[in-house]
Design an enzyme around this catalytic site. Structure first.
Site, PDB file in Angstrom:
ATOM      1  N   ASP A  15       3.267   5.799  -3.035  1.00 58.68           N
ATOM      2  CA  ASP A  15       3.590   7.068  -2.374  1.00 58.68           C
ATOM      3  C   ASP A  15       4.452   8.018  -3.196  1.00 58.68           C
ATOM      4  O   ASP A  15       4.182   9.226  -3.220  1.00 58.68           O
ATOM      5  CB  ASP A  15       4.263   6.805  -1.023  1.00 58.68           C
ATOM      6  CG  ASP A  15       3.324   6.099  -0.049  1.00 58.68           C
ATOM      7  OD1 ASP A  15       2.159   5.840  -0.431  1.00 58.68           O
ATOM      8  OD2 ASP A  15       3.747   5.799   1.065  1.00 58.68           O
ATOM      9  N   HIS A  45       0.801  -1.222   0.000  1.00 54.97           N
ATOM     10  CA  HIS A  45       0.000   0.000   0.000  1.00 54.97           C
ATOM     11  C   HIS A  45       0.832   1.269   0.000  1.00 54.97           C
ATOM     12  O   HIS A  45       0.276   2.363  -0.025  1.00 54.97           O
ATOM     13  CB  HIS A  45      -0.909   0.003   1.231  1.00 54.97           C
ATOM     14  CG  HIS A  45      -0.172   0.080   2.535  1.00 54.97           C
ATOM     15  ND1 HIS A  45       0.713  -0.906   2.931  1.00 54.97           N
ATOM     16  CD2 HIS A  45      -0.165   1.008   3.511  1.00 54.97           C
ATOM     17  CE1 HIS A  45       1.210  -0.576   4.118  1.00 54.97           C
ATOM     18  NE2 HIS A  45       0.702   0.573   4.480  1.00 54.97           N
ATOM     19  N   CYS A  46       2.167   1.146   0.038  1.00 50.03           N
ATOM     20  CA  CYS A  46       2.994   2.352   0.181  1.00 50.03           C
ATOM     21  C   CYS A  46       4.021   2.541  -0.936  1.00 50.03           C
ATOM     22  O   CYS A  46       3.955   3.503  -1.687  1.00 50.03           O
ATOM     23  CB  CYS A  46       3.722   2.324   1.529  1.00 50.03           C
ATOM     24  SG  CYS A  46       2.665   2.697   2.932  1.00 50.03           S
ATOM     25  N   ILE A  47       4.984   1.637  -1.009  1.00 46.52           N
ATOM     26  CA  ILE A  47       6.162   1.877  -1.855  1.00 46.52           C
ATOM     27  C   ILE A  47       5.813   2.067  -3.332  1.00 46.52           C
ATOM     28  O   ILE A  47       6.373   2.950  -3.981  1.00 46.52           O
ATOM     29  CB  ILE A  47       7.192   0.739  -1.677  1.00 46.52           C
ATOM     30  CG1 ILE A  47       7.615   0.656  -0.209  1.00 46.52           C
ATOM     31  CG2 ILE A  47       8.425   1.011  -2.535  1.00 46.52           C
ATOM     32  CD1 ILE A  47       8.574  -0.462   0.087  1.00 46.52           C
TER      33      ILE A  47
END
Length: 443
Positions: free
Chosen positions: A284, A279-281
């Site tokens: 973002d 959900h991030c790398i």
């Protein structure tokens, strides 16, 4: 500093210190539920809010659906009435603090979709009262808290820093990390005013075992989170590019990285893989790329790393075709056994998993694939819910033309896999040996 602001702040800090404050958490997913549980364990009365009735019902029955939450702890908290969940956002009027932990996905143009944050802020605004603390935890672009949330929350006449407090504190959840959880991961907090920061820091200091690092503004905290994941994105991109080059040169990239990692300073090991997930790398850095356009700046390094990482599933397909060709087989019609659909080891999360585009490419190429993942109950593929096989069988291994190790789950029996597979393509360097007497290939 206004005397009224200080008085209101001191009153809330006192309630936080003596655990009489009621805590709200909006969004009961991978970030929100662990945070709600930790706040309840710290002695607060916690109300969780979510638009999905199924999640609300499960929480209220003490049924856990997040890997980083201990089942027994949630059940005990529910039984003792320390935590409850609801779809009724009017209950926000009962809370003293509320954390927003909702998704911030990208749209098809890689632009931030802040609709979940905006709708949450609008709901909170309807029931905002004096002395309330609102903290945004969802990862987003620098400026979101002050440019987007603050105006929404002030629409009904209340003033940030005087009537209510607003801060940003990025989530730092690392699913599957056995050492660092929500409880012991250092927290960064940046408020709109000095007292906003102080109140938010007081909340987290009373909940977490970790340090709370205060910064000068929400934008600093927002940028800090983007920097964390952009750092990882770029370095993984470098590792992936090295893997491609090393394969062309006949060099083992994993051995190269292990050798470089012996240097006690100036080097941090990052490893290649079939692509980025989570959900991030993968997401973002694109927030920052989008925001940078406002300042007429082109984030060249970030976008180049993103391109390399996004192309890894295609590279995996190319390697599979190359390996099968060596074995005298075409990819079209071949049986591929795919081990793992989760985006990383030992977790039940397949969000943005690079395995999904690999499956699509295999299907387009005419291959027949079977997925095994003991951690994933079901996953969405081409708008359909699919159920992976739970265990690897000898029949699966012996019938497969190629076994693709896509996710290196600990509970796969790699010795059995090696002995019984015709050909293995390992994208995770799972089998750390250079003396395998069989057709074993590494990324």
């Amino acid at each position: 500093m206004l005397k009224t602001e200080k008085k209101v702040a001191e009153k809330l800090i006192e309630k936080l210190n003596n655990k009489t404050a009621v805590i709200g958490v909006v969004g009961l997913g991978y970030v929100g539920l662990p945070l709600a549980v930790e706040k309840a364990k710290a002695g607060y009365n916690v109300i969780g809010f979510d638009i999905q009735k199924s999640k609300v019902d499960e929480v209220n029955q003490g049924i856990n659906y997040i890997g980083d939450v201990v089942d027994e702890e949630l059940k005990e908290l529910v039984v003792n009435k320390n935590i409850r969940a609801t779809t009724d956002y009017s209950l926000i009027k009962e809370v003293d603090t509320v954390a927003i932990c909702v998704p911030t996905p990208l749209d098809i143009y890689k632009q931030p979709n802040t609709s979940y944050v905006e709708s949450s802020a609008a709901e909170i605004s309807s029931y905002l009262h004096e002395g309330m603390l609102v903290v945004l935890e969802s990862t987003t672009y620098p400026g979101t808290t002050e440019e987007l949330l603050k105006p929404i929350l002030e629409e009904r006449g209340m003033k940030c820093g005087e009537d209510f407090f607003l801060a940003y504190s990025p989530e730092r959840v690392d699913p599957g990390n056995k050492q660092f959880k929500t409880k012991n991961t250092p927290k960064v907090v940046g408020g709109v005013t000095e007292n906003c920061t102080r109140v938010a820091a007081s909340l987290y200091s009373n909940v977490l075992e970790s340090d709370v690092h205060e910064v000068s503004s929400p934008s600093v905290a927002e940028m800090e989170k983007i920097l964390e994941n952009t750092f990882r994105n770029i370095n993984i991109g470098l590792a992936n590019e090295m893997a491609i080059l090393c394969n062309k040169m006949g060099i083992d990239v994993w051995e190269v990285i292990d050798a470089a990692a012996t240097k006690p300073y100036g080097f941090m090991p990052f490893y290649p893989g079939p692509g980025l997930g989570g959900h991030c790398i993968p997401i973002d850095p694109w927030y920052l790329t989008w925001k940078a356009r406002e300042y007429n700046y082109h984030t060249k390094l970030i976008e180049t790393a993103g391109e390399i990482n996004n192309e890894m599933p295609q590279y995996v397909l190319s390697r599979i075709m190359e390996i099968l060709n060596k074995e005298g087989k075409a990819l079209n019609g071949s049986k591929i056994l795919v081990l793992g659909v989760a985006y990383k080891k030992d977790i039940d999360d397949y969000r943005e998993s690079p395995v999904l585009p690999i499956l699509e490419k295999l299907e387009v190429a005419g291959a027949n694939w079977t997925v095994v993942d003991p951690h994933i109950k079901e996953y969405r593929y081409r708008n359909n819910m699919e159920t992976p096989m739970e265990k690897v069988t000898l029949e699966m291994l012996r019938n497969a033309d190629l076994v693709l190790i896509a996710t290196d789950h600990s509970n796969f029996d790699y010795e059995e896999i090696i002995v019984n597979s015709k050909v293995i393509f390992d994208t995770r360097n799972t089998v750390r040996s250079t003396n395998l007497n069989k057709n074993y290939y590494k990324l």
